[in-house]
Each structure stands twice: as C-alpha cells, then as structure tokens.
Write a protein that holds these residues in place. Structure first.
Motif, PDB file in Angstrom:
ATOM      1  N   ASP A 274       0.978  -1.356  -0.031  1.00  0.00           N
ATOM      2  CA  ASP A 274       0.091  -0.139  -0.051  1.00  0.00           C
ATOM      3  C   ASP A 274       0.923   1.322  -0.159  1.00  0.00           C
ATOM      4  O   ASP A 274       0.791   2.373   0.744  1.00  0.00           O
ATOM      5  CB  ASP A 274      -0.835   0.097   1.111  1.00  0.00           C
ATOM      6  N   GLY A 275       2.034   1.423  -0.620  1.00  0.00           N
ATOM      7  CA  GLY A 275       2.483   2.647  -0.939  1.00  0.00           C
ATOM      8  C   GLY A 275       3.971   2.882  -0.241  1.00  0.00           C
ATOM      9  O   GLY A 275       4.743   3.795  -0.765  1.00  0.00           O
ATOM     10  N   ALA A 276       4.049   1.842   0.829  1.00  0.00           N
ATOM     11  CA  ALA A 276       5.464   2.252   1.335  1.00  0.00           C
ATOM     12  C   ALA A 276       6.037   0.855   1.944  1.00  0.00           C
ATOM     13  O   ALA A 276       5.224   0.041   2.303  1.00  0.00           O
ATOM     14  CB  ALA A 276       5.203   3.199   2.816  1.00  0.00           C
ATOM     15  N   GLY A 277       7.114   0.768   1.683  1.00  0.00           N
ATOM     16  CA  GLY A 277       7.905  -0.736   2.291  1.00  0.00           C
ATOM     17  C   GLY A 277       9.085  -1.097   1.345  1.00  0.00           C
ATOM     18  O   GLY A 277       9.435  -0.198   0.569  1.00  0.00           O
ATOM     19  N   THR A 278       9.392  -2.153   1.431  1.00  0.00           N
ATOM     20  CA  THR A 278      10.657  -2.847   0.842  1.00  0.00           C
ATOM     21  C   THR A 278      10.348  -4.203   0.020  1.00  0.00           C
ATOM     22  O   THR A 278       9.527  -5.012   0.528  1.00  0.00           O
ATOM     23  CB  THR A 278      11.899  -3.059   1.610  1.00  0.00           C
ATOM     24  N   LEU A 279      10.418  -4.094  -1.187  1.00  0.00           N
ATOM     25  CA  LEU A 279      10.110  -5.229  -2.136  1.00  0.00           C
ATOM     26  C   LEU A 279      11.479  -5.821  -2.239  1.00  0.00           C
ATOM     27  O   LEU A 279      12.451  -5.103  -2.772  1.00  0.00           O
ATOM     28  CB  LEU A 279       9.657  -4.588  -3.534  1.00  0.00           C
ATOM     29  N   ARG A 280      11.695  -6.999  -1.830  1.00  0.00           N
ATOM     30  CA  ARG A 280      12.960  -7.831  -2.067  1.00  0.00           C
ATOM     31  C   ARG A 280      12.772  -8.793  -3.012  1.00  0.00           C
ATOM     32  O   ARG A 280      11.863  -9.839  -2.875  1.00  0.00           O
ATOM     33  CB  ARG A 280      13.187  -8.375  -0.885  1.00  0.00           C
ATOM     34  N   VAL A 281      13.616  -9.134  -4.107  1.00  0.00           N
ATOM     35  CA  VAL A 281      13.612  -9.843  -4.857  1.00  0.00           C
ATOM     36  C   VAL A 281      14.937 -10.745  -4.871  1.00  0.00           C
ATOM     37  O   VAL A 281      16.160 -10.288  -5.065  1.00  0.00           O
ATOM     38  CB  VAL A 281      13.358  -9.506  -6.427  1.00  0.00           C
ATOM     39  N   ARG A 282      14.761 -12.025  -4.553  1.00  0.00           N
ATOM     40  CA  ARG A 282      15.984 -13.019  -4.415  1.00  0.00           C
ATOM     41  C   ARG A 282      16.163 -13.917  -5.340  1.00  0.00           C
ATOM     42  O   ARG A 282      15.256 -14.773  -5.486  1.00  0.00           O
ATOM     43  CB  ARG A 282      15.945 -13.170  -2.869  1.00  0.00           C
ATOM     44  N   THR A 283      17.299 -14.228  -5.760  1.00  0.00           N
ATOM     45  CA  THR A 283      17.502 -15.774  -6.427  1.00  0.00           C
ATOM     46  C   THR A 283      18.692 -16.452  -5.696  1.00  0.00           C
ATOM     47  O   THR A 283      19.574 -15.955  -5.094  1.00  0.00           O
ATOM     48  CB  THR A 283      17.945 -15.487  -7.833  1.00  0.00           C
TER      49      THR A 283
END
Ligand SMILES: Nc1ncnc2c1ncn2[C@@H]1O[C@H](COP(=O)(O)OP(=O)(O)OP(=O)(O)O)[C@@H](O)[C@H]1O
Ligand SMILES: [Mg+2]
Length: 255
Positions: A156-165
């Motif tokens: 909802d507009g604020a935070g951290t998106l973490r994409v990991r492999t």
C-alpha cells in the motif's frame, strides 16, 4: 527384485531404447520405485520421441523434491510418474528454453516499474552462480508478475520489495518478499485457492496465486508462503534440468 538388480534391468532397458543417460537414470528411477514394467507404460504414453527427455525430467524432479529418499513401489507413485511424463510430453517443447531467472525478474520489474510507488524500495539479491533452467520463459514472467503485483498491493505505497535468487540442491530458488500487511493464518491457508481474494470487487479476481501455482507445477517445482518477521515471502523452487545441473559421470574429459 533387489534394488541392484532393478537398477541393472532398468539401465539395460534404457540403453536398449536409445536413452543416452542409462547409467545415471537407471539407478535414479530404480531408487524411486520404478521398474521395467513402469518404463514400458511410460514409453506407451510418452512415445519414443519424448521418452528420454521425459524420463530425465521425471528423475530430476524426483531428485529435487526429495522423493528419491522414500523408496517404495506403490501403485500410486507409479501412476503419478506416468501422469508426470504424459504432461511433460504435452508441454510445448519448442518454447522451452534455457532461462536465466534473474533476467526474467529484471524484465518483469521493468514492465511493472510504473506500478512501484515512490515509497517502495526495490532490493535485488541475485546470487551469482544460479544456473539457467529449462523453462517456458514467458510463463515464468507471468509468475513473477503475479507475485510482485501481490507484494505491491500488500504494501500500500510504502515498504521494501525484496527479490532474491539462489540455488540449492538441483533447484533454483526465487523469493519475492515484501514488508506489507502480511497474511493471517486463514488467508495463508487459502491464498492459493482459485477465486480466493481479500481484495475488493474489481481489485482482485483471486486467480493470481492459483495461476502462479499451476505455472510452477508445470515446471515441476513448488511454491509456498514463508512468513518471516516483518516480511511475507513467496518462495518458488524450480528444478534445474540439464547437463550443467545434474550429477553425471564426466564424459570425454580425456587426460
Ligand atoms: N504478498 C502478499 N501479502 C499479503 N497477502 C497476500 C500476498 N499475496 C497474496 N496475498 C493474499 O492472497 C490472496 C490471493 O492472492 P491472488 O494473487 O491469488 O489473488 P488477488 O491478488 O486477490 O487477485 P488477482 O491476483 O487475481 O488480481 C490475496 O487477496 C491476498 O489476501
Ligand atoms: Mg494477485
């Protein structure tokens, strides 16, 4: 029949049917509970053309999911395996290609860039040694899109998106994590059900994770929710099939 005899019988059968990796596949299939009868049934449903690739795929899927550990000849196991080979042989093989999951994630993030609000930080943690996998690249991009979409909705507009492999025992692992609202136990229990949504009418159809799971299973992998402190993580494991990723006697390394 003793395991060693079954291995020998299978390897002979495979060699006789022109399956090149007979010395690797024989023991793997034997350990999974397969025998020559089973191979005959597979050959009947898959056809000779798809036989080698299908058997290799099944063996590697078994290895990845740890099924090799539980050795048994149950009829159910056998029919599961037959079904697996059949679905494999129906895959659109032409579109299967060696795919770099990080590349797919990057192109997905690029496509969704307009959806990422200023308050969301995107963190990429791509391991360096992740092997390419045999996959339908377009479907994987669809999968990443569903997961990133959900993560963005949750924040909802604020935070951290973490994409990991990452990479573990014959599987490539991709994680999409977010610091959003999280899921209650109940939501977690139903999140993969078709048409299950907590979103308003017109906001969600509840199909994103259902489709995601189908895509993952079509690739012989699995997907799960890994709730961690302050982070909701969707974790995908995809088996890596192919010479680079499979233990195999070194061939042609003269000297
Ligand atoms: N990252 C997440 N954080 C919190 N809840 C989530 C997350 N991902 C999924 N969910 C929950 O699981 C439900 C089902 O997700 P799914 O992607 O299948 O459908 P949807 O997002 O509601 O709708 P659609 O994807 O079809 O537009 C969501 O409604 C939401 O409640
Ligand atoms: Mg969704």
């Amino acid at each position: 029949m003793a395991l060693a005899d079954r291995e020998d019988a299978l390897s002979d059968w495979l060699a006789g049917h022109g399956v090149a990796q007979d010395w690797v596949l024989g023991p793997e299939l034997a350990a999974a509970g397969a025998d020559v009868d089973w191979c005959e049934r597979v050959a009947a449903v898959a056809g000779e053309a798809a036989l080698a690739a299908g058997l290799e795929w099944v063996a590697s899927t078994l290895e990845t999911t740890g099924l090799l550990a539980e050795v048994k000849d149950s009829t159910r196991r056998i029919s599961d395996l037959v079904a697996a080979v059949r679905s494999y042989s129906q895959l659109d093989r032409a579109s299967m290609q060696r795919t770099d999951v990080a590349e797919g994630l990057e192109s997905t993030l690029m496509t969704l860039a307009h959806r990422v609000p200023a308050g969301v930080t995107v963190v990429r943690e791509y391991a360096a040694d992740v092997p390419r996998i045999q996959a339908l690249a377009g479907e994987l991009n669809q999968l990443w899109t569903h997961l990133v979409d959900n993560a963005l909705d949750a924040m909802d507009g604020a935070g951290t998106l973490r994409v990991r492999t990452g990479w573990e025992r014959s599987a490539v692992v991709v994680e999409v994590g977010d610091t959003g609202a999280g899921m209650t136990e109940e939501v977690r229990a139903h999140a993969f059900d078709p048409f299950f949504t907590t979103k308003g009418v017109g906001e969600g159809t509840g199909l994103g994770l259902d489709i995601s799971r189908r895509i993952v299973e079509r690739h012989g992998g699995d997907i799960g929710i890994d709730p961690r402190p302050r982070e909701t993580v969707l974790r995908v494991r995809l088996p890596s099939v192919g010479p680079a990723a499979r233990a195999r006697p070194a061939a042609g390394t003269a000297g």
